[in-house]
Design an enzyme around this catalytic site. Structure first.
Site, PDB file in Angstrom:
ATOM      1  N   ALA B  52      -1.437 -20.307  -3.803  1.00 46.57           N
ATOM      2  CA  ALA B  52      -2.683 -19.910  -4.466  1.00 46.57           C
ATOM      3  C   ALA B  52      -3.856 -20.363  -3.611  1.00 46.57           C
ATOM      4  CB  ALA B  52      -2.771 -20.528  -5.849  1.00 46.57           C
ATOM      5  N   LYS B  80      -6.349 -13.861  -8.149  1.00 50.82           N
ATOM      6  CA  LYS B  80      -6.464 -15.116  -8.902  1.00 50.82           C
ATOM      7  C   LYS B  80      -7.901 -15.301  -9.352  1.00 50.82           C
ATOM      8  CE  LYS B  80      -6.374 -20.087  -8.373  1.00 50.82           C
ATOM      9  NZ  LYS B  80      -6.155 -21.221  -7.483  1.00 50.82           N
ATOM     10  N   PRO B  98     -12.157 -21.649 -14.224  1.00 51.84           N
ATOM     11  CA  PRO B  98     -12.377 -20.353 -13.566  1.00 51.84           C
ATOM     12  C   PRO B  98     -13.192 -20.506 -12.289  1.00 51.84           C
ATOM     13  CG  PRO B  98     -14.000 -20.664 -15.287  1.00 51.84           C
ATOM     14  CD  PRO B  98     -13.177 -21.941 -15.239  1.00 51.84           C
ATOM     15  N   LEU B 335      -0.482 -29.623   6.817  1.00 52.17           N
ATOM     16  CA  LEU B 335       0.247 -30.815   6.390  1.00 52.17           C
ATOM     17  C   LEU B 335       0.237 -31.902   7.452  1.00 52.17           C
ATOM     18  CD1 LEU B 335       3.265 -28.999   4.723  1.00 52.17           C
ATOM     19  CD2 LEU B 335       1.227 -29.913   3.625  1.00 52.17           C
ATOM     20  N   THR B 346      -5.950 -26.189  -2.746  1.00 54.50           N
ATOM     21  CA  THR B 346      -6.855 -26.517  -1.652  1.00 54.50           C
ATOM     22  C   THR B 346      -6.203 -26.478  -0.271  1.00 54.50           C
ATOM     23  OG1 THR B 346      -6.387 -28.808  -2.234  1.00 54.50           O
ATOM     24  CG2 THR B 346      -8.477 -27.909  -2.954  1.00 54.50           C
TER      25      THR B 346
END
Lengths: 506, 497
Positions: B52, B80, B98, B335, B346
């Site tokens: 997302a 989304k 939202p 990462l 995020t």
């Protein structure tokens, strides 16, 4: 929240620019739900005659619903596109700090990196040739910006020079028309509440008292409420900004008025020239360690455009600020909050910014310490970054012809400023340090104007083929020059749209 | 800068989302002026299935010049509009975070202050009723917002759910078409320059050496370059964000695809649900101190919309970030730079922001320390602000039903977050710093959604006539619902791509 927690009465102490700006903005925002009283002393003179501003003043005036032409007429104002800095880097050197933008960002790379690239190749075009604001200022022209980002006119920005006493009166009329009460009296005592040390009332010379839930201290350097009553404490910045006096005098203007403020570095400080419609304001900000009052006045009088119109007036100050601007139920504005010499015309802006922050975080009668903490966190940071910008001008001097300049060249500076200068010198980038009043463009113009030249430019500025870059830069220069040439002179613009009445106002 | 001081070659280690986002951007910016090589290992799987995002992804894609419809088709993406949070503040409670503004400020006072006042007077509307994206998510609708700022639909803000592997594939094609070289090899060694300590080359498993002036470490958790080769340490944030594992599984769509992410708090963590066009991505982020792997997988499998489409996959992580992200001639992205659980989506943004900051401080071949210093100053600030926002979800809870939640309620939080919460509790205002990723509207949505109620609203809200505010609020709610009802369903929007 219970309705009876809300502030019902605000007392503003002081009827200078700060006091009337506060009263006007509060009366507009609070819409008569809260009583506003301004206590001004008839005996205390108002500091500041010709005052220069920066572009956010336009938002302040607009938020009050003030018509710009009307305001310009009634305050003897002129337009300001820039500040010209004379002799700061060295005798005979001049650069401008214009409002508005230099050039255009290309391929996401800030414009000045392309300028630096060309400079390294031997192109000696000044950065100012890419600024319409700067070019118009140099030609004595003025024109209004447009919003369409495709037009070069969208790169313009401006502020004003005006007579602060007339601006104070203008806002006073505005505030009085919105039911602000004005009391002409001297404050002889300040009464504090025993239980929490909040200010309870002002005691006036005639024995009357003014009680209020909240107080705005616009009493000037003395800080009658914030310092004398609440003992907030003051940070002295003299080691960074050693000037501690000024002498001011108005003079006749020599005809045309320039659309910029002029700041000329002198032996022991610097001299301002602020053109108004009917005269010019002048002053010499100096360090008493290095020059006497008489010598300073003589220097000032020897460097006027026209005949002096009054006796020189002297001022003393200690550069710095209160440890807090908001303390208990008292907000300090203007000189009561702190003093920065007017080198970058920040005085009015810092007042405006304090008022706006008060309205954004409007307290209730309890004046919660949490809110006080947040207010001070934001407001002090802004003040300190403006300080850094002013210090930059002194530190980045090339002069060593007098004691003052020798001191400034070598003095220690605040850490955030050292970081900024260092980063710029090494990479041409301007570090953004949060809640900063002065933009990257401003830092760029002063740093490069005062000889802090980056060792290199953004490597991404090398991606564009040189031929294409040259073509684009030539076009920009041409457009800037043509637009400036087509503009009316500053004087014609003022005379056509907003001339002040001929006779001197009382 | 003279030609020989310029970076002439960049090696990107890792071909996941971070690696290809970096390669695509560099290819676009540097326009062939610099050789870009991506080394990806065929054996190492890319982490992240359904991913997302937040609205900043739109500007990234637009800046690359991607066609949004094509992107949506190729990455099996859906729209989304926000995140639905279930059981976070307390069991049984739901709220919606939202995108876009909550209502509209009246006389410069933010709308939620009026909402707080109306609520105190008994008004039962939720904050989400005043946000176009939230209402569209509730009604399952979507159309691209109009540009005209006078239309209420112009305030619709959106992002995407997509298949991260397909997105990486899409960007790989983009990058390769612009001259980026791809090498499919494992890296067996990293050599450093003896004098400067800079990375000089990568040794590949076929004995080849790949030299470069600059290296981007997108090697994932291992941080092969920044961590292993350069020895940059890691700040462990487990004491604030104790979850350290996740188990993920895709499942079949149970019905229409929904235009929002869902996050459901569970006994020892939380479960995500990310709908794609062809399936749903699911995962359980948990704390291994409080639940076993088997139990976590069983919980996840028991809470799917449809049939599981693969075996559950387990991941281990330590929340935190590298002490510096840009060190010598190496920058870490994704990462390799740090890990924050995907609670507020995020991960992709931090990659994108890292790339954009690299463009803002693009170094020369010497990689002067001040470029890295300025990069680290701003990147670390952003990372830490996002961390605070995520911790807020854990600490603003009334749950006491399990060890994890009791622990989170009691934990000591970063001072920066404690300050923000205290300010909000006291005044209803969000103490904002410059350049924060999450807007005051986001902080308000989550804080109020998790029942962190301010003691009062902005006093200037009392200046408006309350009957007028009530009428305005009712009109705004009605306007939004009517406008949203005129949009196609999200399913129809996707079907028409």
């Amino acid at each position: 929240m219970r309705a009876n927690d809300s502030i019902r009465r605000i007392a503003v102490l002081g009827g200078g620019t700060a006091g009337w700006m506060a009263a006007a903005a509060l009366s507009r925002a609070l819409k008569r739900t809260c009583e506003i009283v301004v206590v001004e002393s008839p005996e205390i003179g108002i500091v500041g005659v010709g005052e220069a501003t920066i572009p956010p003043i336009r938002q302040f005036n607009a938020s009050l619903g003030i018509d710009e032409n009307d305001f310009v007429r009634k305050t003897q104002a002129t337009f300001k596109l820039a500040i010209g800095f004379q002799d700061w880097l060295g005798p005979g050197h001049r650069y401008f700090h214009p409002f508005g933008k230099y050039g255009a960002t290309m391929d996401q790379v800030d414009f000045h990196h392309y300028w630096l690239r060309m400079r390294a190749l031997g192109d000696d075009t000044k950065l100012s040739a890419y600024s319409l604001t700067n070019t118009a200022a140099l030609m004595g022209k003025f024109l209004l910006p447009v919003e369409d980002p495709r037009s070069v006119l969208s790169s313009l920005s401006y502020a004003f020079h005006f007579d602060t006493i007339l601006y104070g009166r203008y806002l006073r009329d505005y505030a009085l028309a919105r039911d602000v009460t004005r009391i002409e009296a001297t404050v002889t005592d300040v009464r504090l509440r025993g239980e929490d040390g909040f200010i309870a009332a002002l005691v006036l010379g005639d024995g009357r008292t003014v009680e209020a839930d909240f107080f705005v201290d616009c009493s000037g350097f003395r800080g009658v409420l914030i310092e004398q009553a609440l003992k907030t404490g003051y940070q002295d910045w003299t080691h960074w900004l050693p000037c501690d006096r000024a002498v001011a005098v108005p003079c006749e203007s020599a005809g045309a008025f320039s659309p910029y403020t002029l700041s000329t570095a002198r032996e022991a400080g610097w001299q301002w020239r602020i053109p108004l419609q009917h005269r010019a304001g002048n002053g010499y900000v100096y360090c008493s360690r290095y020059i006497s009052d008489d010598q300073a006045a003589a220097t000032l009088l020897a460097n006027l455009d026209g005949k002096p119109l009054a006796e020189p007036r002297f001022l003393r100050f200690t550069t710095g600020r209160r440890n807090k601007f908001l303390n208990k139920n008292c907000l300090a504005l203007g000189l009561a909050a702190g003093f920065l010499e007017p080198l970058e015309s920040t005085s009015i802006h810092l007042i405006q910014s304090g008022i706006q922050l008060l309205l954004a975080m409007f307290p209730d009668r309890s004046c919660d310490p949490k809110e006080e903490e947040e207010f001070n966190r934001l407001a002090l940071a802004e003040f300190d970054r403006a300080r850094d910008f002013v210090i930059l001008h002194y530190r980045a001097t090339g002069r060593d012809d007098s004691e003052l300049w020798t001191y400034c060249r070598h003095m220690a500076i605040p850490e955030p400023l050292a970081y900024k200068i260092d980063l710029f010198r090494r990479s041409g980038r301007v570090a953004y340090q949060g809640r900063e009043l002065f933009t990257e463009q401003s830092w760029l113009s002063v740093m490069s104007g005062q000889g802090i030249m980056p060792e290199r430019h953004d490597p991404l500025a090398d991606v564009m083929p040189l031929d294409e870059l040259k073509k684009r830069l030539d076009r920009m220069k041409l457009i800037v020059r043509q637009a400036a040439e087509a503009a009316p002179s500053h004087r014609d613009f003022v005379m056509r749209h907003c001339p002040a009445p001929q006779e001197r106002l009382p | 800068m003279s030609a020989d001081e310029r970076i002439r070659s960049i090696a990107v280690v890792g071909g996941g989302t971070a690696g290809w986002m970096a390669a695509a951007t560099l290819a676009r910016v540097l326009k062939g002026a610099c050789a870009i090589t991506v080394v990806e290992s065929p054996e190492i799987g890319t982490v992240g299935v359904g991913e997302a995002t937040i609205p900043t992804i739109l500007s990234f894609n637009r800046w690359l010049g991607l066609d949004e419809d094509e992107f949506l088709r190729k990455t099996k993406a859906t729209i989304k509009l926000g995140i639905e949070f279930r059981d976070w503040g307390r069991l049984g409670a739901r709220y919606f975070h939202p995108f876009g503004p909550l209502g509209q400020a009246i006389d410069l006072v933010a709308f939620h202050h009026y909402w707080l006042k109306l609520r105190a007077l008994g008004d039962a509307s939720s904050l989400a009723d005043y946000n176009v994206s939230a209402v569209a998510a509730r009604l399952g609708r979507f159309a691209r917002p109009p540009a005209d700022p006078n239309l209420v639909l112009s305030r619709l803000a959106y992002a995407f759910h997509f298949d991260a592997a397909l997105y990486a594939q899409f960007l790989r094609e983009y990058a390769q078409a612009r001259g980026v070289t791809r090498i499919e090899r494992r890296i067996v060694d990293v050599t450093l320059d003896g004098e400067s300590g800079f990375i000089s080359s990568l040794v590949l498993d076929d004995g080849q050496r790949l030299e470069a002036d600059f290296f981007i470490d997108c090697s994932g958790f291992r941080a092969l370059l920044l961590g292993q080769a350069l020895g940059v340490g890691y700040e462990d944030w487990t004491h604030w964000l104790p979850c350290d594992r996740a188990v993920a599984v895709p499942c079949a769509l149970g019905g229409d695809t929904t235009p929002c992410t869902r996050s459901t708090a569970r006994e020892a963590g939380w479960q995500w649900r990310i709908p794609l066009q062809h399936r749903i991505g699911n995962g359980y982020v948990y704390c291994s101190e409080h639940i076993g792997d088997d139990e976590a997988a069983a919980t996840l499998l028991a809470n799917l919309d449809g049939e599981a489409l693969a075996e559950p996959r387990f991941l281990k992580f330590t929340t935190g970030r590298r002490k510096t992200i840009f060190h010598k001639n190496c920058l870490a992205l994704g990462l390799a730079a740090g890990f924050l659980e995907p609670l507020e989506s995020t991960s992709i943004h931090l990659i994108q922001s890292g790339i954009s900051k690299l463009m803002g401080t693009f170094p020369g071949r010497r990689c002067d320390a001040h470029d890295a210093e300025e990069y680290n100053r701003t990147a670390i600030a952003e990372f830490d602000q996002v961390r605070d926002f995520i911790i807020l979800h854990y600490c603003a809870t009334e749950r006491t039903d399990t060890k994890l939640w009791r622990r989170c309620r009691a934990m000591r939080i970063p001072d920066s977050l404690a300050y923000k919460i205290a300010q909000f509790r006291e005044s209803g205002r969000v103490a904002q710093n410059a350049d924060e990723l999450f807007t005051p509207a986001s902080w308000v949505a989550v804080a109020i959604g998790q029942n962190l109620m301010p003691a009062r609203y902005d006093r200037l809200a009392d200046l408006q006539d309350i009957a007028q505010v009530q009428a305005y609020a009712a009109r705004l709610r009605g306007l939004i619902v009517r406008a949203v009802e005129g949009m196609p369903t999200h399913g129809d929007f996707i079907a028409r791509l």
